[in-house]
Write a protein that holds these residues in place. Structure first.
Motif, PDB file in Angstrom:
ATOM      1  N   TYR A 171      -7.938 -10.836   3.593  1.00 13.48           N
ATOM      2  CA  TYR A 171      -7.116 -10.883   2.383  1.00 13.48           C
ATOM      3  C   TYR A 171      -6.389 -12.218   2.313  1.00 13.48           C
ATOM      4  CZ  TYR A 171      -7.620  -5.837   1.846  1.00 13.48           C
ATOM      5  OH  TYR A 171      -8.122  -4.582   1.670  1.00 13.48           O
TER       6      TYR A 171
ATOM      7  N   ALA B   7      -9.910 -11.244  -1.969  1.00 12.24           N
ATOM      8  CA  ALA B   7     -10.441 -10.610  -0.769  1.00 12.24           C
ATOM      9  C   ALA B   7     -11.770 -11.285  -0.464  1.00 12.24           C
ATOM     10  CB  ALA B   7     -10.645  -9.123  -0.991  1.00 12.24           C
TER      11      ALA B   7
ATOM     12  N   VAL C  58     -11.291  -3.770  -4.836  1.00 13.47           N
ATOM     13  CA  VAL C  58      -9.982  -4.403  -4.660  1.00 13.47           C
ATOM     14  C   VAL C  58      -9.082  -4.009  -5.822  1.00 13.47           C
ATOM     15  CG1 VAL C  58     -10.888  -6.339  -3.340  1.00 13.47           C
ATOM     16  CG2 VAL C  58     -10.764  -6.500  -5.813  1.00 13.47           C
TER      17      VAL C  58
END
Length: 112
Positions: free
Chosen positions: A6, A13, A39
């Protein structure tokens, strides 16, 4: 199979090949979870090319694991703390001739 990293500052990501060492904000994923990765809304996913097969283990990996197990199993030498030393785990005895109120396992020791 893959390592997820991250980058919070960029709302990104990154999914790439399995990392060789641990770093903050990285997570190793199996093939199934790497494929199904989603995500949060507004984030971007960068998918790097992943290998088709899991990496092969070599004998160094097994030897390192065996060494770690032997080291953990070795009995450490424990020094005996000196009697009356601050921080020792020895039970405290009240001074001779001093009585004080007692609450359960606790005792109040008064200054002489």
């Amino acid at each position: 199979m893959a390592t997820l990293t991250y980058v919070y500052a960029d709302s990104t990501a990154v999914l790439g090949p399995l990392a060789t060492y641990a770093e903050p904000h990285t997570y190793d994923l199996c093939a199934v979870h790497a494929e199904r990765l989603t995500v949060p809304r507004g984030w971007e996913v960068v998918r790097l090319t992943l290998p088709d097969a899991p990496p092969e283990h070599n004998s160094d990996d097994l030897l390192a694991l065996a060494d770690a197990v032997r080291e953990a199993a070795a009995e450490p030498t424990v020094e005996q703390p000196a009697a009356g030393k601050r921080g020792s785990k020895a039970p405290m005895e009240p001074p001779a001739g001093v009585t004080g109120p007692r609450r359960g396992h606790l005792r109040i020791l008064r200054e002489p």
